[in-house]
Design an enzyme around this catalytic site. Structure first.
Site, PDB file in Angstrom:
ATOM      1  NE  ARG A  13      -4.033  -6.235 -22.017  1.00  0.00           N
ATOM      2  CZ  ARG A  13      -4.015  -5.132 -22.753  1.00  0.00           C
ATOM      3  NH1 ARG A  13      -3.180  -4.162 -22.466  1.00  0.00           N
ATOM      4  NH2 ARG A  13      -4.823  -5.008 -23.773  1.00  0.00           N
ATOM      5  N   PRO A  17       0.818  -1.217   0.000  1.00  0.00           N
ATOM      6  CG  PRO A  17      -0.659  -1.490   1.785  1.00  0.00           C
ATOM      7  CD  PRO A  17       0.587  -2.046   1.182  1.00  0.00           C
ATOM      8  CG  ASP A  23      -5.412  -1.406 -24.608  1.00  0.00           C
ATOM      9  OD1 ASP A  23      -6.496  -1.760 -25.084  1.00  0.00           O
ATOM     10  OD2 ASP A  23      -4.442  -2.167 -24.436  1.00  0.00           O
ATOM     11  CD  GLU A  25      -2.047  -5.878  11.165  1.00  0.00           C
ATOM     12  OE1 GLU A  25      -2.229  -4.690  10.848  1.00  0.00           O
ATOM     13  OE2 GLU A  25      -2.922  -6.759  11.068  1.00  0.00           O
TER      14      GLU A  25
HETATM   15  C1  4H7 Z   1       2.988  -5.171   2.083  1.00  0.00           C
HETATM   16  C2  4H7 Z   1       2.835  -4.600   3.342  1.00  0.00           C
HETATM   17  C3  4H7 Z   1      -0.835  -4.054  -1.855  1.00  0.00           C
HETATM   18  C4  4H7 Z   1       1.926  -5.852   1.497  1.00  0.00           C
HETATM   19  C5  4H7 Z   1       1.618  -4.723   4.010  1.00  0.00           C
HETATM   20  C6  4H7 Z   1      -0.693  -5.014  -0.849  1.00  0.00           C
HETATM   21  C7  4H7 Z   1      -2.733  -3.203  -0.740  1.00  0.00           C
HETATM   22  C8  4H7 Z   1      -1.856  -3.141  -1.802  1.00  0.00           C
HETATM   23  C9  4H7 Z   1       0.687  -5.999   2.159  1.00  0.00           C
HETATM   24  C10 4H7 Z   1       0.550  -5.416   3.431  1.00  0.00           C
HETATM   25  C11 4H7 Z   1      -1.615  -5.016   0.187  1.00  0.00           C
HETATM   26  C12 4H7 Z   1      -2.024  -2.119  -2.874  1.00  0.00           C
HETATM   27  C13 4H7 Z   1      -0.993  -6.861   4.595  1.00  0.00           C
HETATM   28  C14 4H7 Z   1      -1.020  -4.457   5.033  1.00  0.00           C
HETATM   29  C15 4H7 Z   1      -2.450  -6.940   4.987  1.00  0.00           C
HETATM   30  C16 4H7 Z   1      -2.456  -4.577   5.474  1.00  0.00           C
HETATM   31  C17 4H7 Z   1      -4.147  -6.023   6.389  1.00  0.00           C
HETATM   32  C18 4H7 Z   1      -0.417  -6.744   1.490  1.00  0.00           C
HETATM   33  N1  4H7 Z   1      -2.619  -4.103   0.212  1.00  0.00           N
HETATM   34  N2  4H7 Z   1      -0.679  -5.524   4.131  1.00  0.00           N
HETATM   35  N3  4H7 Z   1      -2.760  -5.912   5.989  1.00  0.00           N
HETATM   36  N4  4H7 Z   1      -2.772  -1.057  -2.655  1.00  0.00           N
HETATM   37  N5  4H7 Z   1      -1.565  -5.911   1.223  1.00  0.00           N
HETATM   38  O1  4H7 Z   1      -1.440  -2.281  -3.936  1.00  0.00           O
END
Ligand code: 4H7
Length: 249
Positions: free
Chosen positions: A158, A93, A173, A120
């Site tokens: 793709r 994220p 696209d 987490e």
């Molecule tokens: C790395 C660190 C990508 C990967 C934390 C992955 C959203 C995206 C993840 C986490 C992702 C995106 C693990 C943090 C699950 C939150 C509940 C995997 N989430 N997570 N936790 N936006 N989650 O590309």
């Protein structure tokens, strides 16, 4: 291209139908040998007797944290399976937003190593040591990085040479650079097929005219108008829409 995925859920990456990567364009590309997706279970590298890949966070708090050692060992093992240097990508994220420009950059690499996190999050020290390109699909949270990794694989595959047939070029696209529009990344134009009239709605007359120059001009104008109406940010009001992907990391 070889794509490795490190995950604690390797079964999500099965290529046998009806798995996501076994159908449609990614499935066809795999069968044609244009891409090989290999998912490796991080749990197989857990050195402790319980095969744990996570532990409680220092400092307290809810949830668990992915441990350094299993992930590090999994990366070292998988990278040694192929002489090509892998571009390490961590789906997170907190990553750089995925755009078509970044997808194009990744499609130019001969080998990708996608890392799917869980719990987490991942112990920061192994992220620092691996120096992956951190990539985010957008501002929302997924339970794990697997689905994000599959999105990256689909978008990249793709674009690989030979994957799309003549009738399905990526050049029109959404987010492809529009040649008649200064190479700007525009949304796609609307599409129509038979019948010519459906529930009182006619197909735009120009598309039936047979005049290819007029049709192309109309399509480009539609792309510009849609982009203006729906995604003015792509036209450079405030930002230049530039996302052409540098080295990253
Ligand atoms: C790395 C660190 C990508 C990967 C934390 C992955 C959203 C995206 C993840 C986490 C992702 C995106 C693990 C943090 C699950 C939150 C509940 C995997 N989430 N997570 N936790 N936006 N989650 O590309």
């Amino acid at each position: 291209m070889r794509v490795d995925v490190l995950t604690t859920f390797p079964e999500m990456f099965a290529v046998e139908a009806p798995a996501a990567l076994g159908v449609s364009i990614p499935g066809r590309a795999a069968r044609a040998g244009l891409v090989e997706v290999v998912a490796t279970d991080i749990r197989g590298f857990a050195a402790n007797k319980h095969r744990k890949t996570d532990d409680r966070p220092f400092g307290g708090g809810p949830g668990m944290v992915m441990m350094c050692q299993p992930l590090w060992d999994a990366v070292m093992h998988v990278e040694a399976l192929d002489p090509r240097a892998a571009t390490r990508v961590l789906l997170s994220p907190q990553g750089r937003p995925l755009t078509q420009g970044l997808v194009e950059e990744l499609a130019g690499r001969s080998r990708l190593l996608l890392i799917a996190g869980h719990y987490e999050g991942i112990d920061e020290r192994v992220v620092e040591a691996l120096e992956p390109l951190e990539v985010s699909l957008g501002d929302y949270v997924l339970s794990g990085g697997e689905l994000a990794a599959m999105v990256v694989i689909d978008a990249v595959v793709r674009l690989l040479p030979g994957v799309l047939g003549d009738g399905e070029s990526a050049g029109q696209d959404s987010f492809s650079k529009a040649p008649g529009a200064g190479g700007r990344r525009l949304l796609d134009c609307p599409h129509y097929t038979k019948p010519r009239e459906w529930m009182g709605r006619a197909v735009p007359e120009v598309l039936l005219s047979g005049d290819h120059a007029r049709i192309e001009a109309w399509r480009l104008a539609q792309r510009v108008e849609r982009t203006r109406a729906r995604r003015p940010d792509l036209l450079g009001a405030g930002g230049d829409g530039a996302d052409s992907a540098g080295a990253g990391g």
